[in-house]
Design an enzyme around this catalytic site. Sequence first.
Site, PDB file in Angstrom:
ATOM      1  N   GLU A   1       5.143   2.706   4.365  1.00  0.00           N
ATOM      2  CA  GLU A   1       5.100   3.008   2.926  1.00  0.00           C
ATOM      3  C   GLU A   1       3.702   3.434   2.490  1.00  0.00           C
ATOM      4  O   GLU A   1       2.732   2.719   2.750  1.00  0.00           O
ATOM      5  CB  GLU A   1       5.529   1.739   2.158  1.00  0.00           C
ATOM      6  CG  GLU A   1       5.690   1.961   0.683  1.00  0.00           C
ATOM      7  CD  GLU A   1       6.223   0.715  -0.031  1.00  0.00           C
ATOM      8  OE1 GLU A   1       6.983  -0.070   0.573  1.00  0.00           O
ATOM      9  OE2 GLU A   1       5.867   0.544  -1.208  1.00  0.00           O
TER      10      GLU A   1
ATOM     11  N   LYS B   1       8.400  -9.056  -2.726  1.00  0.00           N
ATOM     12  CA  LYS B   1       8.476  -7.942  -1.765  1.00  0.00           C
ATOM     13  C   LYS B   1       7.099  -7.287  -1.642  1.00  0.00           C
ATOM     14  O   LYS B   1       6.664  -6.910  -0.546  1.00  0.00           O
ATOM     15  CB  LYS B   1       9.529  -6.932  -2.227  1.00  0.00           C
ATOM     16  CG  LYS B   1       9.834  -5.823  -1.251  1.00  0.00           C
ATOM     17  CD  LYS B   1       8.957  -4.588  -1.417  1.00  0.00           C
ATOM     18  CE  LYS B   1       9.370  -3.472  -0.477  1.00  0.00           C
ATOM     19  NZ  LYS B   1       8.467  -2.313  -0.526  1.00  0.00           N
TER      20      LYS B   1
ATOM     21  N   ASP C   1       6.792 -12.187  14.680  1.00  0.00           N
ATOM     22  CA  ASP C   1       8.219 -12.117  14.385  1.00  0.00           C
ATOM     23  C   ASP C   1       8.376 -11.994  12.858  1.00  0.00           C
ATOM     24  O   ASP C   1       8.375 -13.002  12.135  1.00  0.00           O
ATOM     25  CB  ASP C   1       8.904 -13.388  14.916  1.00  0.00           C
ATOM     26  CG  ASP C   1      10.406 -13.378  14.685  1.00  0.00           C
ATOM     27  OD1 ASP C   1      10.878 -12.613  13.824  1.00  0.00           O
ATOM     28  OD2 ASP C   1      11.102 -14.144  15.366  1.00  0.00           O
TER      29      ASP C   1
ATOM     30  N   HIS D   1       0.073   6.189  -6.966  1.00  0.00           N
ATOM     31  CA  HIS D   1       0.884   6.625  -5.850  1.00  0.00           C
ATOM     32  C   HIS D   1       0.821   8.155  -5.718  1.00  0.00           C
ATOM     33  O   HIS D   1       0.604   8.702  -4.645  1.00  0.00           O
ATOM     34  CB  HIS D   1       2.320   6.179  -6.131  1.00  0.00           C
ATOM     35  CG  HIS D   1       3.221   6.298  -4.965  1.00  0.00           C
ATOM     36  ND1 HIS D   1       3.183   5.408  -3.933  1.00  0.00           N
ATOM     37  CD2 HIS D   1       4.155   7.221  -4.668  1.00  0.00           C
ATOM     38  CE1 HIS D   1       4.087   5.773  -3.041  1.00  0.00           C
ATOM     39  NE2 HIS D   1       4.674   6.873  -3.454  1.00  0.00           N
TER      40      HIS D   1
HETATM   41  C1  MEV Z   1       6.532  -1.639  -3.785  1.00  0.00           C
HETATM   42  O1  MEV Z   1       6.723  -1.571  -2.391  1.00  0.00           O
HETATM   43  C2  MEV Z   1       6.079  -3.012  -4.201  1.00  0.00           C
HETATM   44  C3  MEV Z   1       6.040  -3.244  -5.695  1.00  0.00           C
HETATM   45  O2  MEV Z   1       7.309  -2.925  -6.276  1.00  0.00           O
HETATM   46  C4  MEV Z   1       5.712  -4.706  -5.885  1.00  0.00           C
HETATM   47  C5  MEV Z   1       5.845  -5.192  -7.321  1.00  0.00           C
HETATM   48  O3  MEV Z   1       6.635  -4.636  -8.094  1.00  0.00           O
HETATM   49  O4  MEV Z   1       5.144  -6.161  -7.631  1.00  0.00           O
HETATM   50  C6  MEV Z   1       5.033  -2.361  -6.393  1.00  0.00           C
END
Ligand code: MEV
Length: 417
Positions: A83, A259, A275, A373
């Site tokens: 990513e 995430k 792992d 981004h």
């Molecule tokens: C993207 O891979 C991760 C985010 O969505 C995390 C978040 O929203 O805190 C930017």
Amino acid sequence: MKDSSISKFFEKTRKERLDVVRNFANLSEAELEILQGSDGGISFEKADKMVENAIGTFSLPLGIATNFQINGKDYLVPMVIEEPSVIAAASKGAKVARKYGGFDTSADESYSIGQIQVLNADVASEIKIKESENEILSLANSKSNTLSKMGKGAKEVSCKKLETPTGEMLIVELLIDVGDAMGANVTNTMCEAVALLLEEITGGRTLLRILSNYSTKRIAKASAVFDKDEVGGEHVVDNIVLAYQFADNDVYRAVTHNKGIMNGIIAVANATGQDSRAIEAAANAYAARSGRYRSLSKWSKDENGNLVGSLELPLSVGIVGGIANVHPIAKICTKILGVTSAQEMACIMTATGLAQNYSAIHALATDGIQKGHMRLHARNLAAAAGARPEQIDAIVQKMVKENKISLDRAKELLGQI
Ligand code: MEV
């Protein structure tokens, strides 16, 4: 003393970046060659021995996050991830944290938990197991000379009763100090080794004999202070705390927030051959330990108006055994980190997760994530169009301003310079 705050690392050529990493980590010519190789580190022959039915290998980008200072020591952090923006975000978070000394981290000793399921056990089984604890531990420890010699290995036996719709069952747990290994194999071996003895002691029947990936005896913690001016002022600090409250109180937001943390942790896990599924599964269970799925990190404002972030999660990682011993790039990445223990590895991964979370939550609470981004995307396109480092900024600025970010436009603008 080593310094990981390497200015404009992203503008360097591949060779220049490799030189920086080589000098930082004392890499040999042979290691450099492996990093420059085109097979991503493993040949088909090796892959064919690692998994069943192999037909090839699959590469992912390996990058280096800069600026990390953890417990007073500087690190260049290798990250493997597909990513865009993640490595830049980790580096940015680490840069802001540096002002107040970087990350304070700690990690538990590596205690793995093994579980043996016993059915139809006698009523007095728990007492009998406690009485036979030494015998059970010696039998378990007879399966690993290496751990025994180091004074590590199985240390404790405990029991818990489970009420289930099909009746009561006894779960016997071994607590095993696995040293610098992740420890899945040795834990499973020990669980299987003591099963028969447990049947004799309890008069029951053993069924599952397997480690638990919910490694709550291997908790890693990281915290850092982010200067309010670097963050963008106290109002941004306040907004970040509000953003955190959203994540901590809403499962839909918490999953995305966590995430983002895992973007950092798993990228280091991939680079160093951990792992990652075990780490993910444990982290998600830990996020729900209160009975509700919540944020793994916490964000607050200190008495000086600065932003304080902390992160805590179970991390079962190793620096010996497993894929780290087989995959040459995982080995080199571990060398780049210069870690000497599994705990140090866990500390770095937790700090990277927190740095990542800072950058995500900061972007979200200010401009939104798309702006940064797209800027990074534009930078990559300018480089792909053939722009030299000193030409990139002008092309990026123009493309972002026009809101026309494409390889064709980057080529046109390069032609005009
Ligand atoms: C993207 O891979 C991760 C985010 O969505 C995390 C978040 O929203 O805190 C930017």
